[in-house]
Enzyme design. Structure first.
Site, short mmCIF file in Angstrom:
data_model
loop_
_atom_site.label_atom_id
_atom_site.label_comp_id
_atom_site.label_asym_id
_atom_site.label_seq_id
_atom_site.Cartn_x
_atom_site.Cartn_y
_atom_site.Cartn_z
N GLU A 24 0.79 -1.24 0.00
CA GLU A 24 0.00 0.00 0.00
C GLU A 24 0.83 1.29 0.00
O GLU A 24 0.87 2.01 1.00
CB GLU A 24 -0.91 0.04 1.23
CG GLU A 24 -1.94 -1.06 1.27
CD GLU A 24 -2.95 -0.83 2.38
OE1 GLU A 24 -2.87 0.16 3.11
OE2 GLU A 24 -3.86 -1.67 2.50
N GLU A 72 -5.44 -8.34 1.39
CA GLU A 72 -5.87 -7.99 2.75
C GLU A 72 -7.31 -7.54 2.72
O GLU A 72 -7.72 -6.78 1.84
CB GLU A 72 -5.07 -6.80 3.31
CG GLU A 72 -3.70 -7.11 3.81
CD GLU A 72 -3.02 -5.88 4.43
OE1 GLU A 72 -3.72 -4.99 4.96
OE2 GLU A 72 -1.78 -5.82 4.35
C1 BGC Z 1 -2.30 -2.30 6.31
C2 BGC Z 1 -2.19 -3.09 7.59
C3 BGC Z 1 -3.14 -2.52 8.61
C4 BGC Z 1 -4.55 -2.66 8.08
C5 BGC Z 1 -5.65 -2.23 9.03
C6 BGC Z 1 -3.73 -2.03 5.91
O1 BGC Z 1 -3.79 -0.80 5.30
O2 BGC Z 1 -1.62 -2.96 5.28
O3 BGC Z 1 -0.86 -3.04 8.03
O4 BGC Z 1 -3.01 -3.09 9.86
O5 BGC Z 1 -4.64 -1.87 6.93
O6 BGC Z 1 -5.62 -0.87 9.31
#
Ligand code: BGC
Length: 462
Positions: A169, A357
């Site tokens: 990101e 994610e």
């Molecule tokens: C990030 C993680 C973070 C998650 C939740 C993502 O943008 O890659 O490191 O913990 O969001 O906020």
């Protein structure tokens, strides 16, 4: 809310299910065995930072076996984790730390032993402090520093690991770290943001090229923070504002890699970024990724605003919109995942897509030894449904990685935002399966009868 009846067999048989973590948020051992400070160590140990520090985090450095075993127990087949640059190269460049190198060999070997596929992220936000002291991402020398780091990682682990992600990101770590200052290293303003962003764009492609050169049969991607952006209403000025925010959040880092340049068509003021270009940069920014990682958490509702300049648009916070929010105040809007999948799959040269994610944080509490996080189960049920819908529409989604395994150190929020499938007690480091973990374990089981028994046996196992 109604749900479609789906299970793991509703997905293509080669669809990958995994879980993602990151080095700073989990490893702890911040100064052990030769590791030196990253910008996050410095940032969270500064007296102005009020949300604790990640010095111990979830102590993955010592608990890695226990955690990887849990991944296996949950029926997940892939483990995406990041490497800590300052554990491998304590000063960012130069002398290599053998203990650091060895640590990731142990992690990778244990994954392979359990038949879990390791996916490495090279950079998940923890720049060595020694490099930040020289300007960090704002200094064009980072192109050389990053090159040295990627050469080392690909040389060390390339025989055993084939799935590689260059950046996690970029808009998050550059926007929050070098524009708003809310994240490490806490720098602010457009004069930090623009060079840092351009150098990250270049490193994204440089990293890809080095991996291609060094790792036989590598499958290379990079990840983007993605949000579905809607205007507050149909007025033209708000629609245009939403387009500008969309360009900033969604288009900024992918389009240069595809050869489309920065989205200056929509954000005209963005042409100032060209003052940081060196001859040849248009070419240097391009890389033909095998896949992209979509990271989806929330949607954005935008309106016209005179500030900030250049963007002339702002987000209306979810808490002012009377919608469901997670405990970081982000709107819970699973359908947005389908929308961003459609958007990113529309680029001509995007090949495979993974959801690298997605997840949600709540104030989960242990009640009589159990954590009944039904809201998290609902979130995953819905986002899995939308993922399947995307596949049915012909979108090339190949996998879903849950964020995250264990409640961890959530950056500027400290330990209070819990995203894990597994609860962590940060004093004892005791792990406890949440109901969502057991639900996922059952969802992912291709053989339901064995899981029912297992589920009972391991209920809230530690
Ligand atoms: C990030 C993680 C973070 C998650 C939740 C993502 O943008 O890659 O490191 O913990 O969001 O906020």
């Amino acid at each position: 809310m109604s749900y479609r009846k789906i299970n793991v067999n509703s997905f293509p048989s080669n669809f990958k299910w995994g879980v993602t973590t990151s080095a700073y948020q989990n490893e702890g051992a911040h100064d052990k065995d030769g590791k030196q400070a990253s910008i996050w160590d410095t940032f969270t140990n500064h007296p102005n930072f009020k949300h604790g520090h990640g010095n111990e985090a979830t102590n993955f450095y010592e608990n890695y076996k226990e955690d990887i075993l849990k991944i296996k127990e949950l029926n997940l087949e892939c483990f995406r984790f990041s490497l800590s640059w300052s554990r491998l190269l304590p000063k960012g460049i130069g002398k290599v730390n053998a203990d650091g190198i060895n640590f990731y060999h142990k992690v990778i070997n244990y994954c392979l032993e359990l038949d879990i596929e390791p996916w490495i992220t090279l950079y998940h936000w923890d720049l060595p402090q020694a490099l930040e002291n020289k300007g960090g991402w704002t200094n064009r020398d980072i192109l050389k520093w990053f090159e040295e780091y990627v050469e080392l990682c690909s040389y060390e682990y390339g025989d055993k690991v084939k799935k590689w992600i260059v950046l996690n990101e970029p808009m998050s770590f550059i926007g929050l770290g070098y524009f708003t200052g809310l994240h490490a290293p806490g720098k602010k303003g457009i004069n930090n943001f623009l060079p840092a962003a351009h150098h990250a764009t270049l490193c994204q492609a440089i990293g890809g090229k080095i991996l291609r050169k060094n790792v036989k049969d590598a499958y290379i991607g990079t990840t983007f923070s993605c949000s579905h952006v809607s205007p507050v209403n149909r007025l033209a000025k708000h629609k245009k504002a939403a387009q500008r925010i969309d360009a900033m959040l969604n288009r900024f880092f992918i389009e240069p890699s595809l050869g489309l340049g920065y989205p200056k068509d929509i954000i005209t003021g963005l042409s100032v970024i060209e003052s940081y270009f060196a001859p040849g940069d248009d070419e240097l920014m391009k890389f033909d990724f095998d896949f992209i990682g979509i990271q989806y958490y929330f949607r954005v509702v935008a309106k016209f605003s005179l500030l900030p300049p250049v963007l002339f648009a702002t987000e209306i916070p979810a808490i002012q919109r009377d919608v469901k929010v997670n405990n970081m105040g982000m709107e819970i809007y699973p359908k947005g995942l389908l929308k961003v999948l459609k958007k990113f799959s529309a680029y001509k040269n995007v090949k495979d897509i993974y959801i690298t994610e997605s997840g949600v944080c709540f104030d989960d509490e242990i009640i009589k030894g159990k954590i009944k996080d039904s809201n998290r189960i609902k979130y995953f049920k819905k986002t899995f449904e939308f993922t399947l819908k995307a596949i049915e529409k012909g979108i090339n989604v190949k996998g879903y990685f849950v964020w995250t395994l264990v409640d961890n150190f959530e950056w500027a929020e400290g330990t209070k935002a819990r995203f894990g499938l597994i609860h962590n007690d940060f004093v004892t480091q005791k792990r406890t399966f949440k109901k969502s973990a057991l639900w996922l374990q059952s969802f992912l089981s291709k053989n339901k009868s064995t899981v029912k028994k297992k589920e009972k046996k391991s209920e809230l196992s530690v």
